[in-house]
Design an enzyme around this catalytic site. Structure first.
Site, PDB file in Angstrom:
ATOM      1  N   LYS A   1       0.838  -1.210   0.000  1.00 23.47           N
ATOM      2  CA  LYS A   1       0.000   0.000   0.000  1.00 23.47           C
ATOM      3  C   LYS A   1       0.870   1.256   0.000  1.00 23.47           C
ATOM      4  CE  LYS A   1      -1.703   1.579   4.124  1.00 23.47           C
ATOM      5  NZ  LYS A   1      -1.394   2.984   4.473  1.00 23.47           N
ATOM      6  N   ASN A   2       1.861   1.280   0.887  1.00 21.31           N
ATOM      7  CA  ASN A   2       2.623   2.523   1.066  1.00 21.31           C
ATOM      8  C   ASN A   2       3.616   2.789  -0.067  1.00 21.31           C
ATOM      9  OD1 ASN A   2       1.128   3.018   3.298  1.00 21.31           O
ATOM     10  ND2 ASN A   2       2.715   2.469   4.792  1.00 21.31           N
TER      11      ASN A   2
ATOM     12  N   ARG B   1      -4.844  10.844   4.391  1.00 19.59           N
ATOM     13  CA  ARG B   1      -3.712  11.723   4.633  1.00 19.59           C
ATOM     14  C   ARG B   1      -2.650  11.615   3.549  1.00 19.59           C
ATOM     15  NH1 ARG B   1       0.720  12.346   6.384  1.00 19.59           N
ATOM     16  NH2 ARG B   1       1.223  14.336   7.349  1.00 19.59           N
TER      17      ARG B   1
ATOM     18  N   CYS C   1      -5.161  13.177  12.499  1.00 19.37           N
ATOM     19  CA  CYS C   1      -5.098  11.730  12.379  1.00 19.37           C
ATOM     20  C   CYS C   1      -4.939  11.176  13.780  1.00 19.37           C
ATOM     21  CB  CYS C   1      -3.888  11.418  11.512  1.00 19.37           C
ATOM     22  SG  CYS C   1      -3.386   9.729  11.529  1.00 19.37           S
TER      23      CYS C   1
ATOM     24  N   ARG D   1       0.867  14.632  12.923  1.00 17.39           N
ATOM     25  CA  ARG D   1       1.242  14.435  11.530  1.00 17.39           C
ATOM     26  C   ARG D   1       1.330  15.737  10.720  1.00 17.39           C
ATOM     27  NH1 ARG D   1      -0.924   8.897   9.245  1.00 17.39           N
ATOM     28  NH2 ARG D   1       1.088   9.056   8.224  1.00 17.39           N
ATOM     29  N   PRO D   2       2.232  16.621  11.121  1.00 18.83           N
ATOM     30  CA  PRO D   2       2.426  17.860  10.366  1.00 18.83           C
ATOM     31  C   PRO D   2       3.080  17.574   9.012  1.00 18.83           C
ATOM     32  CG  PRO D   2       4.147  17.620  12.015  1.00 18.83           C
ATOM     33  CD  PRO D   2       3.199  16.464  12.207  1.00 18.83           C
TER      34      PRO D   2
ATOM     35  N   ASP E   1       5.318  20.045   7.747  1.00 19.59           N
ATOM     36  CA  ASP E   1       6.304  21.122   7.644  1.00 19.59           C
ATOM     37  C   ASP E   1       7.553  20.709   6.855  1.00 19.59           C
ATOM     38  OD1 ASP E   1       6.538  19.417   9.977  1.00 19.59           O
ATOM     39  OD2 ASP E   1       8.258  20.628  10.577  1.00 19.59           O
ATOM     40  N   LEU E   2       7.965  19.456   7.000  1.00 17.12           N
ATOM     41  CA  LEU E   2       9.194  19.029   6.313  1.00 17.12           C
ATOM     42  C   LEU E   2       8.978  18.931   4.804  1.00 17.12           C
ATOM     43  CD1 LEU E   2      10.291  16.254   8.862  1.00 17.12           C
ATOM     44  CD2 LEU E   2      11.283  18.540   8.636  1.00 17.12           C
TER      45      LEU E   2
ATOM     46  N   ASP F   1       4.671   0.795  12.089  1.00 15.27           N
ATOM     47  CA  ASP F   1       3.434   0.179  11.600  1.00 15.27           C
ATOM     48  C   ASP F   1       3.261  -1.266  12.098  1.00 15.27           C
ATOM     49  OD1 ASP F   1       2.832   2.496  10.270  1.00 15.27           O
ATOM     50  OD2 ASP F   1       3.556   1.810   8.319  1.00 15.27           O
TER      51      ASP F   1
ATOM     52  N   ARG G   1      -8.663  -0.250   4.723  1.00 17.54           N
ATOM     53  CA  ARG G   1      -7.768   0.753   4.138  1.00 17.54           C
ATOM     54  C   ARG G   1      -6.417   0.142   3.783  1.00 17.54           C
ATOM     55  NH1 ARG G   1      -6.206   4.905   7.900  1.00 17.54           N
ATOM     56  NH2 ARG G   1      -4.772   5.111   6.187  1.00 17.54           N
TER      57      ARG G   1
HETATM   58  N1  EPU Z   1       6.830  14.535  10.585  1.00 19.44           N
HETATM   59  C1  EPU Z   1       7.037  15.866  10.858  1.00 19.44           C
HETATM   60  N2  EPU Z   1       6.920  16.767   9.822  1.00 19.44           N
HETATM   61  C2  EPU Z   1       6.628  16.374   8.556  1.00 19.44           C
HETATM   62  C3  EPU Z   1       6.421  15.014   8.288  1.00 19.44           C
HETATM   63  C4  EPU Z   1       6.526  14.101   9.336  1.00 19.44           C
HETATM   64  O1  EPU Z   1       7.326  16.245  11.984  1.00 19.44           O
HETATM   65  O2  EPU Z   1       6.545  17.234   7.675  1.00 19.44           O
HETATM   66  C5  EPU Z   1       6.950  13.546  11.691  1.00 19.44           C
HETATM   67  C6  EPU Z   1       5.662  12.772  11.907  1.00 19.44           C
HETATM   68  O3  EPU Z   1       4.760  13.474  12.734  1.00 19.44           O
HETATM   69  C7  EPU Z   1       6.182  11.504  12.540  1.00 19.44           C
HETATM   70  C8  EPU Z   1       7.508  11.274  11.804  1.00 19.44           C
HETATM   71  O4  EPU Z   1       7.879  12.557  11.286  1.00 19.44           O
HETATM   72  O5  EPU Z   1       6.452  11.696  13.890  1.00 19.44           O
HETATM   73  C9  EPU Z   1       7.458  10.271  10.667  1.00 19.44           C
HETATM   74  O6  EPU Z   1       6.382  10.570   9.782  1.00 19.44           O
HETATM   75  P1  EPU Z   1       6.441  10.286   8.227  1.00 19.44           P
HETATM   76  O7  EPU Z   1       6.365  11.575   7.492  1.00 19.44           O
HETATM   77  O8  EPU Z   1       7.600   9.394   7.905  1.00 19.44           O
HETATM   78  O9  EPU Z   1       5.082   9.508   7.970  1.00 19.44           O
HETATM   79  P2  EPU Z   1       4.286   9.491   6.608  1.00 19.44           P
HETATM   80  O10 EPU Z   1       5.252   9.549   5.488  1.00 19.44           O
HETATM   81  O11 EPU Z   1       3.185  10.465   6.644  1.00 19.44           O
HETATM   82  C10 EPU Z   1       4.364   6.903   6.213  1.00 19.44           C
HETATM   83  C11 EPU Z   1       3.377   5.768   6.151  1.00 19.44           C
HETATM   84  C12 EPU Z   1       2.839   5.479   7.555  1.00 19.44           C
HETATM   85  C13 EPU Z   1       4.023   5.151   8.472  1.00 19.44           C
HETATM   86  C14 EPU Z   1       5.045   6.296   8.459  1.00 19.44           C
HETATM   87  C15 EPU Z   1       6.295   6.006   9.263  1.00 19.44           C
HETATM   88  C16 EPU Z   1       2.420   6.004   3.954  1.00 19.44           C
HETATM   89  C17 EPU Z   1       1.220   6.261   3.116  1.00 19.44           C
HETATM   90  N3  EPU Z   1       2.270   6.127   5.270  1.00 19.44           N
HETATM   91  O12 EPU Z   1       3.624   8.041   6.670  1.00 19.44           O
HETATM   92  O13 EPU Z   1       2.010   4.336   7.417  1.00 19.44           O
HETATM   93  O14 EPU Z   1       3.567   4.946   9.789  1.00 19.44           O
HETATM   94  O15 EPU Z   1       5.445   6.569   7.090  1.00 19.44           O
HETATM   95  O16 EPU Z   1       6.923   4.867   8.799  1.00 19.44           O
HETATM   96  O17 EPU Z   1       3.460   5.660   3.429  1.00 19.44           O
HETATM   97  C18 EPU Z   1       0.228   2.891   7.917  1.00 19.44           C
HETATM   98  O18 EPU Z   1       0.468   2.294   6.841  1.00 19.44           O
HETATM   99  O19 EPU Z   1      -0.547   2.426   8.801  1.00 19.44           O
HETATM  100  C19 EPU Z   1       0.874   4.175   8.172  1.00 19.44           C
HETATM  101  C20 EPU Z   1       0.418   5.050   9.060  1.00 19.44           C
END
Ligand code: EPU
Length: 422
Positions: A22-23, A91, A115, A120-121, A123-124, A308, A400
């Site tokens: 999925k991811n 998201r 969420c 889940r900001p 900003d990055l 996860d 999902r």
């Molecule tokens: N974060 C920030 N700022 C940002 C982005 C992230 O502070 O701009 C923080 C997040 O709040 C968190 C950490 O960085 O504490 C990691 O978040 P990340 O951005 O890596 O998460 P994501 O890319 O939004 C993906 C997966 C998630 C998985 C995370 C971590 C997808 C669609 N989602 O989310 O999958 O938990 O990476 O490995 O790829 C799931 O499949 O159940 C799921 C939630």
């Protein structure tokens, strides 16, 4: 709404075929917006999240066909706005931002909603796009990104307070593929899904090196073309079935897995006594330990233990003798499964972002409420090992991210049934 009735006590035996990731599928589908030519993506799992992404591509103007795991996209034209009605449902829809800015030089995407697993900001993501020369404005619930003179390659550090960002790295990589000059992303996410996205981008004609490590170098190109790609196996679905095998497996074989992507999980399960063996390049065999032991681990960005898989491990350790200690460093609030497991008789105490789990002899089936995808999976696993029937409500969370989970479980001997809620 649907629920899943899990009648505990069966032993699992047989073969489960793991679906495509999925991811990986979500950003790869978004990347098809980078070209006007046709792309063919294979092994896309049939899930509500991938369906949302297909809908988003269609609303943005792409022609999309989908049949038995194959998605064909031709985005001859792309609209510059992704409306809230679509984006709010998932998201991960934020990953259309990078391709839209890369291709069009502008994008207006509604901010994804909150969420349950944390703030889940993004900003990055935005910091990365700004470093490429884009102007970013967040206003009225929308993110507006504009680069009227095109994007320029840059050196970007994407490390945040909680480590690297998976979708943020993907977004910047996709935008930089069409930027002018070289981009170096430091502190990049090294997850296999990022490497899979890079492989697809390179098949489209991009020049991305180092994906799968902390430093990614992208030489911008003028345009990208159509490509075919097969997404990698879903390491989290595979991991969830490995834990099912550790809880209740007599003789469970998982096919279409990439064991290299699951090293940290396999190590922790083996340390807890569960025999796991490779069977050829793409299969894993698992049995429940005769004398399982508690364990201790912390979640971390890849190659560390995946966040996860944290909830599913709490379900396993709930009935593993001894004390287990599970710390969440990626999403410190991601413990919604704990009160529900305790309702089933588990003995789990929280200290900040650490769960201290005292293994009990058995859990008892109860109606429980799933609150997110992986928490729901954990409750289904707990139900497999519980006495009596566990009723996992709000099954849409599980749909999902797990393709036909009830069929797959039934085929290996679990007694589960889908029913209407209420
Ligand atoms: N974060 C920030 N700022 C940002 C982005 C992230 O502070 O701009 C923080 C997040 O709040 C968190 C950490 O960085 O504490 C990691 O978040 P990340 O951005 O890596 O998460 P994501 O890319 O939004 C993906 C997966 C998630 C998985 C995370 C971590 C997808 C669609 N989602 O989310 O999958 O938990 O990476 O490995 O790829 C799931 O499949 O159940 C799921 C939630």
């Amino acid at each position: 709404m649907e629920k899943l009735l899990v009648h505990g006590g069966s032993r699992l035996k047989g073969t489960v075929t793991i679906s495509g990731s999925k991811n990986s599928s979500l950003p790869i589908l978004a990347a098809t917006l980078l070209t006007r030519e046709q792309c063919v993506i294979r092994r896309v799992p049939d899930l509500s999240d991938t369906n949302y992404m297909v809908q988003i591509l269609g609303t943005l103007g792409a022609e999309v066909e989908r049949a038995s795991g194959r998605v064909i996209v031709a985005a001859e034209k792309v609209a510059p706005e992704a409306p809230y009605d679509l984006v709010r449902k998932m998201r991960a829809s934020v990953c259309v931002l990078g391709p839209m800015v890369g291709r069009l030089g502008e994008a207006l995407v509604s901010l994804p909603g909150g969420c349950v697993i944390g703030d889940r900001p993004i900003d990055l993501h935005l910091r990365g796009l700004e470093a490429l020369g884009a102007e970013v404005e967040v206003k009225g619930g929308d993110i507006s990104v504009r680069a009227p003179d095109g994007l320029r390659g840059a050196e970007i550090n994407m490390r945040g307070k909680f480590g690297s960002t998976v979708l943020g790295t993907g977004n910047v990589m996709m935008a930089a593929a069409l930027a002018d000059g070289q981009t170096v992303i430091e502190g990049a996410a090294a997850e296999p899904e990022v490497a899979d996205l890079a492989q697809f981008l390179n098949a489209m004609g991009a020049r991305v090196e180092g994906a799968g490590t902390r430093t990614i170098v992208i030489e911008g190109v003028d345009s990208l073309g159509g490509a075919e790609h097969e997404v990698i196996p879903d390491r989290i679905e595979a991991g969830t079935f490995l834990v099912a095998g550790a809880l209740a497996g007599d003789d469970l074989l998982l096919e279409n897995v990439c064991a290299d992507h699951m090293g940290a999980l396999i190590d922790v399960l083996r340390e807890s006594g569960h025999p796991i063996e490779g069977r050829g390049p793409q299969a894993l065999h698992v049995r429940a330990a005769t004398s399982p032991r508690g364990n201790e681990f912390a979640t971390e960005p890849y190659p560390g233990f995946a966040t996860d898989m944290q909830a599913q491990m709490c379900a396993l350790y709930a009935t593993t003798p001894g004390i287990s200690v599970v710390t969440e460093t990626v999403f410190p609030q991601r413990f919604m499964h704990v009160p529900e497991l305790n309702r089933m008789g588990a003995n789990i105490r929280m200290e900040d972002a650490t769960a201290i789990i005292k293994g009990v002899d058995s859990l008892s089936g109860a109606p429980v409420m799933a609150s997110d995808l992986r928490a729901s999976a954990a409750l289904v696993l707990a139900g497999l090992a519980a006495e009596g029937t566990t009723e996992v409500n709000r099954l849409y969370h599980i749909d999902r991210g797990y393709e036909n989970i009830d069929d797959k479980l039934r085929r290996v001997g679990a007694k589960v049934e889908r029913a209407k809620e209420g």
